[in-house]
Design an enzyme around this catalytic site. Structure first.
Site, PDB file in Angstrom:
ATOM      1  N   TYR A 120       8.141   4.435   1.008  1.00 49.69           N
ATOM      2  CA  TYR A 120       7.911   3.024   1.323  1.00 49.69           C
ATOM      3  C   TYR A 120       7.043   2.366   0.250  1.00 49.69           C
ATOM      4  O   TYR A 120       7.391   1.298  -0.276  1.00 49.69           O
ATOM      5  CB  TYR A 120       7.236   2.917   2.690  1.00 49.69           C
ATOM      6  CG  TYR A 120       7.033   1.501   3.166  1.00 49.69           C
ATOM      7  CD1 TYR A 120       8.042   0.822   3.845  1.00 49.69           C
ATOM      8  CD2 TYR A 120       5.830   0.832   2.950  1.00 49.69           C
ATOM      9  CE1 TYR A 120       7.854  -0.487   4.282  1.00 49.69           C
ATOM     10  CE2 TYR A 120       5.638  -0.467   3.386  1.00 49.69           C
ATOM     11  CZ  TYR A 120       6.652  -1.122   4.057  1.00 49.69           C
ATOM     12  OH  TYR A 120       6.461  -2.414   4.473  1.00 49.69           O
ATOM     13  N   LYS A 139       8.334  -0.592  -2.402  1.00 50.35           N
ATOM     14  CA  LYS A 139       7.748  -1.932  -2.327  1.00 50.35           C
ATOM     15  C   LYS A 139       7.050  -2.299  -3.634  1.00 50.35           C
ATOM     16  O   LYS A 139       7.090  -3.463  -4.068  1.00 50.35           O
ATOM     17  CB  LYS A 139       6.783  -2.026  -1.153  1.00 50.35           C
ATOM     18  CG  LYS A 139       7.460  -1.869   0.211  1.00 50.35           C
ATOM     19  CD  LYS A 139       8.544  -2.917   0.441  1.00 50.35           C
ATOM     20  CE  LYS A 139       9.067  -2.888   1.868  1.00 50.35           C
ATOM     21  NZ  LYS A 139      10.113  -3.904   2.112  1.00 50.35           N
TER      22      LYS A 139
END
Length: 253
Positions: A157, A161
């Site tokens: 994640y 990002k």
């Protein structure tokens, strides 16, 4: 939050992941600000439900952002229906998976990177030419405060990002001469169903995560929606290659 106006009057905006809490909030605010919205999602039934909820200014479009042909077809729908695309918000997201580089399932790594980062690349591959043809536009890539700071066992994640934040900068440099602004938008923890993967209720999530934000609470989807609509609008006409942190001060300490 300001009262919705008409700063997106007559604009055509496409939102991926539009059936999620944040996607619905972004679509809702864009419509309130006068836009027509193409609600795209891999789940057409969910996208259709969102569009029905939003009314005649919304159109459901099935789109798998990890597929080149699906991305092409979604953008061609905007071209055939409206002849233009003024805004694109890449909000599609994969389920969060716990793990470090030692134990994260490689399939989960690929899923996160494919949906968040590669998906933004594939969609933009077709969004950019359509925007260029019709005088420019604004692209917003929804990233995260965890693209700036590390969270334990969130390797896929956080990496995806962070990649989105830099992709937005690179696209902004490449396409400024086309009249296209590109920014990323980085929420902190937001009161959405995704938190129920880790917490038994949203109130529990707020109680546990709120103190990490200097405002003492987690965000509301509507706050992210308002921020995305701002970046899409002419109110942000001198803003590009920027990451807008909407994180309640999470990254301040």
């Amino acid at each position: 939050m300001t009262t919705p106006g008409k700063r997106l009057e007559g604009k055509v905006v496409m939102i991926s992941g539009a059936a999620s809490d944040i996607g619905v909030a972004i679509a809702t605010r864009c419509i309130a600000d006068g836009a027509f919205v193409l609600c795209t999602d891999i789940d057409l039934d969910a996208a259709s439900s969102t569009a029905r909820q939003l009314g005649s200014a919304a159109l459901a479009v099935q789109c798998d952002v990890t597929s080149l042909e699906s991305a092409r077809a979604a953008v061609e729908r905007a071209r055939s229906q409206f002849g233009r695309l003024d805004g694109y918000v890449h909000n599609a997201a994969a389920p969060w998976h716990d793990g470090s580089v030692e134990d994260l399932d490689p399939a989960h790594w690929h899923q996160e990177v494919d949906v968040s980062l590669t998906g933004a690349f594939l969609m933009s591959r077709f969004v950019v030419p359509l925007m260029r043809e019709t005088g420019g536009g604004s692209i917003v890539l929804v990233a995260s405060q965890l693209g700036h700071v590390a969270a334990a066992r969130s390797v896929a994640y956080c990496a995806a990002k962070a990649g989105l934040i830099h992709l937005a900068r690179l696209m902004a440099v490449d396409h400024a001469s086309d009249g296209i602004r590109v920014n990323s938008l980085s929420p902190g923890a937001v009161r959405t169903g995704r938190l129920l993967q880790s917490w038994s209720s949203l109130d529990e999530a707020d109680a546990m995560l709120g103190p990490a934000h200097i405002l003492g609470r987690i965000g509301q989807p509507e706050e992210i929606g308002a921020s995305a609509a701002f970046l899409l609008s002419e109110d942000a006409s001198f803003i590009t290659a920027t990451d807008l942190l909407v994180d309640g001060g999470y990254t301040a300490r």
